[in-house]
Scaffold this motif. Structure first.
Motif, PDB file in Angstrom:
ATOM      1  N   ARG A  49       0.752  -1.108  -0.059  1.00  0.00           N
ATOM      2  CA  ARG A  49       0.139  -0.088  -0.150  1.00  0.00           C
ATOM      3  C   ARG A  49       0.898   1.329  -0.031  1.00  0.00           C
ATOM      4  NH1 ARG A  49      -3.303  -3.099   3.906  1.00  0.00           N
ATOM      5  NH2 ARG A  49      -2.397  -1.604   5.503  1.00  0.00           N
ATOM      6  N   ASP A  50       1.829   1.091   0.594  1.00  0.00           N
ATOM      7  CA  ASP A  50       2.664   2.396   0.792  1.00  0.00           C
ATOM      8  C   ASP A  50       3.562   2.566  -0.380  1.00  0.00           C
ATOM      9  OD1 ASP A  50       5.525   3.405   2.453  1.00  0.00           O
ATOM     10  OD2 ASP A  50       3.750   4.323   2.492  1.00  0.00           O
ATOM     11  N   LYS A 106       2.409   2.946  -3.253  1.00  0.00           N
ATOM     12  CA  LYS A 106       1.702   3.698  -4.077  1.00  0.00           C
ATOM     13  C   LYS A 106       1.177   5.081  -3.436  1.00  0.00           C
ATOM     14  CE  LYS A 106       0.092  -0.115  -7.101  1.00  0.00           C
ATOM     15  NZ  LYS A 106       0.980  -1.034  -6.696  1.00  0.00           N
ATOM     16  N   ASP A 107       1.273   6.234  -3.922  1.00  0.00           N
ATOM     17  CA  ASP A 107       0.858   7.437  -3.440  1.00  0.00           C
ATOM     18  C   ASP A 107      -0.356   7.957  -4.244  1.00  0.00           C
ATOM     19  OD1 ASP A 107       0.638  10.271  -2.522  1.00  0.00           O
ATOM     20  OD2 ASP A 107       2.571  10.286  -1.961  1.00  0.00           O
ATOM     21  N   TRP A 108      -1.466   7.382  -3.732  1.00  0.00           N
ATOM     22  CA  TRP A 108      -2.868   7.614  -4.438  1.00  0.00           C
ATOM     23  C   TRP A 108      -2.922   9.314  -4.951  1.00  0.00           C
ATOM     24  CZ3 TRP A 108      -4.328   4.113  -7.553  1.00  0.00           C
ATOM     25  CH2 TRP A 108      -3.841   2.494  -7.394  1.00  0.00           C
ATOM     26  N   TRP A 109      -2.743   9.825  -3.493  1.00  0.00           N
ATOM     27  CA  TRP A 109      -3.185  11.377  -3.481  1.00  0.00           C
ATOM     28  C   TRP A 109      -2.216  12.211  -4.505  1.00  0.00           C
ATOM     29  CZ3 TRP A 109      -7.070  13.757  -1.540  1.00  0.00           C
ATOM     30  CH2 TRP A 109      -7.570  12.909  -0.287  1.00  0.00           C
ATOM     31  N   ALA A 144      -0.870  10.650  -7.278  1.00  0.00           N
ATOM     32  CA  ALA A 144      -1.432  10.106  -8.535  1.00  0.00           C
ATOM     33  C   ALA A 144      -2.658  10.937  -9.065  1.00  0.00           C
ATOM     34  CB  ALA A 144      -1.699   8.613  -8.617  1.00  0.00           C
ATOM     35  N   ALA A 145      -3.527  11.156  -7.932  1.00  0.00           N
ATOM     36  CA  ALA A 145      -4.859  11.737  -8.290  1.00  0.00           C
ATOM     37  C   ALA A 145      -4.500  13.368  -8.646  1.00  0.00           C
ATOM     38  CB  ALA A 145      -5.724  11.995  -7.125  1.00  0.00           C
ATOM     39  N   VAL A 151       2.170  10.749 -12.343  1.00  0.00           N
ATOM     40  CA  VAL A 151       1.190   9.623 -11.977  1.00  0.00           C
ATOM     41  C   VAL A 151       2.037   8.391 -12.200  1.00  0.00           C
ATOM     42  CG1 VAL A 151      -0.681   8.241 -13.039  1.00  0.00           C
ATOM     43  CG2 VAL A 151      -0.705  10.659 -13.120  1.00  0.00           C
ATOM     44  N   SER A 180       4.478   8.071  -8.981  1.00  0.00           N
ATOM     45  CA  SER A 180       3.697   7.713  -7.726  1.00  0.00           C
ATOM     46  C   SER A 180       2.955   6.570  -7.630  1.00  0.00           C
ATOM     47  CB  SER A 180       2.555   8.947  -7.584  1.00  0.00           C
ATOM     48  OG  SER A 180       1.660   8.982  -8.619  1.00  0.00           O
ATOM     49  N   LEU A 181       2.848   5.768  -8.778  1.00  0.00           N
ATOM     50  CA  LEU A 181       2.260   4.319  -8.785  1.00  0.00           C
ATOM     51  C   LEU A 181       3.064   3.266  -9.512  1.00  0.00           C
ATOM     52  CD1 LEU A 181      -1.166   5.214 -10.266  1.00  0.00           C
ATOM     53  CD2 LEU A 181      -0.437   5.036  -7.870  1.00  0.00           C
TER      54      LEU A 181
END
Length: 295
Positions: A24-25, A27-30, A32-33, A92, A95-96
């Motif tokens: 989970r760590d 990937k930085d979804w914020w 990426a958004a 993006v 971060s992913l």
């Protein structure tokens, strides 16, 4: 045996939990958004530029339209919005990306640093040179600023400095190339420059008037046709402080509504005029001795 089994089971469970936590760590979804939003925004502006379609709050003669149609909205002949979309896409992917966390944030920091510095430079250009405010450019600047702060905050201290150094170096290179390309006049041969200067001076002598504004893209296009000789054109500045700023008295009296506007022997022409056409209208081609004297 049962005790060992009970001890081993929680140990495996903790390992899986840790493994999930690392996954989970990674990937930085914020971040990426933010990158996805910036990419959508840049692609929308690119679509508007290529297909000449107006976006909301970006209609003809608006601040957004003035900025997007200016020479500063291009880099190496390609719309800056294309590079913006690629940069946000890079954020993006970084971060992913399936890489270790430090390397991921290292790349994200580089991309966001480049975007932040170049965007800041373009905001200054839009305000002080183009004299207009672009709503979408401001939103993009906010997004890349958020990405810059987010990526920088999650980077390791050592890698953060390295990433910032790389990002700043690339950003300065881009800004330098852009500034030189957009600030320099079109190159002309010495003979052609002399002729253009002679034509410009002849237009002044004939009483021609070229009304324009410092932020007008087409006025800059008209001047670029004369290169360094543009300083000799019979130019009258109408609106120095942007499209919403005050206009000069002469332009108000002449009822100048569009830029550029040429007043030629009482005739009003509201568009860019080629050098050849101006030469013909002024009768300069019949006065060959005038050019010869300046050689």
């Amino acid at each position: 045996m049962s005790n060992k089994h009970k001890i081993k089971k929680p140990h495996n469970s903790a390992r899986k939990t840790t493994s999930r936590g690392i996954e989970r760590d990674s990937k930085d979804w914020w971040l990426a958004a933010v990158g996805v939003l910036g990419c959508i925004l840049s692609l929308g502006l690119l679509w508007s530029n290529l297909w000449q379609e107006s976006l909301p709050y970006c209609s003809g003669n608006s601040g957004c339209d003035l900025v997007q149609s200016s020479k500063w909205s291009y880099f190496l002949g390609i719309p800056l919005t294309f590079f913006g979309a690629m940069l946000y896409l890079g954020i993006v992917f970084a971060s992913l990306g399936i890489v270790d966390r430090k390397r991921k944030m290292h790349l994200a920091t580089i991309f966001s640093t480049i975007g932040f510095l170049v965007s800041a430079y373009l905001m200054v250009v839009a305000h002080y040179i183009v004299g207009a405010f672009c709503f979408y450019c401001f939103i993009s600047f906010l997004l890349v600023t958020i990405a810059f702060l987010k990526a920088s905050f999650f980077s390791g201290r050592e890698r953060q400095h390295q990433a910032h150094l790389v990002g700043v170096t690339f950003a300065l290179l881009v800004v330098f190339v852009m500034h030189v390309a957009n600030s320099s006049d079109t190159a002309f041969s010495s003979e052609e420059s002399l002729k253009l200067k002679a034509v410009a001076e002849h237009l002044s002598a004939r009483g021609f008037k070229f009304y324009g504004a410092s932020w007008c893209v087409h006025c800059q296009e008209q001047k670029s046709l004369f290169g360094g000789a543009a300083a000799s054109l019979p130019y009258v500045e109408c609106s120095k402080y942007g499209p919403n700023g005050p206009r000069t008295t002469e332009c108000e009296l002449m009822k100048i509504q569009n830029y550029p506007t040429w007043i030629i022997d009482g005739r009003r022409i509201e568009r860019v005029i080629t050098v050849e056409r101006l030469t013909h209208l002024s009768g300069f081609s019949e006065e060959k001795d005038e050019f010869k004297d300046q050689e």
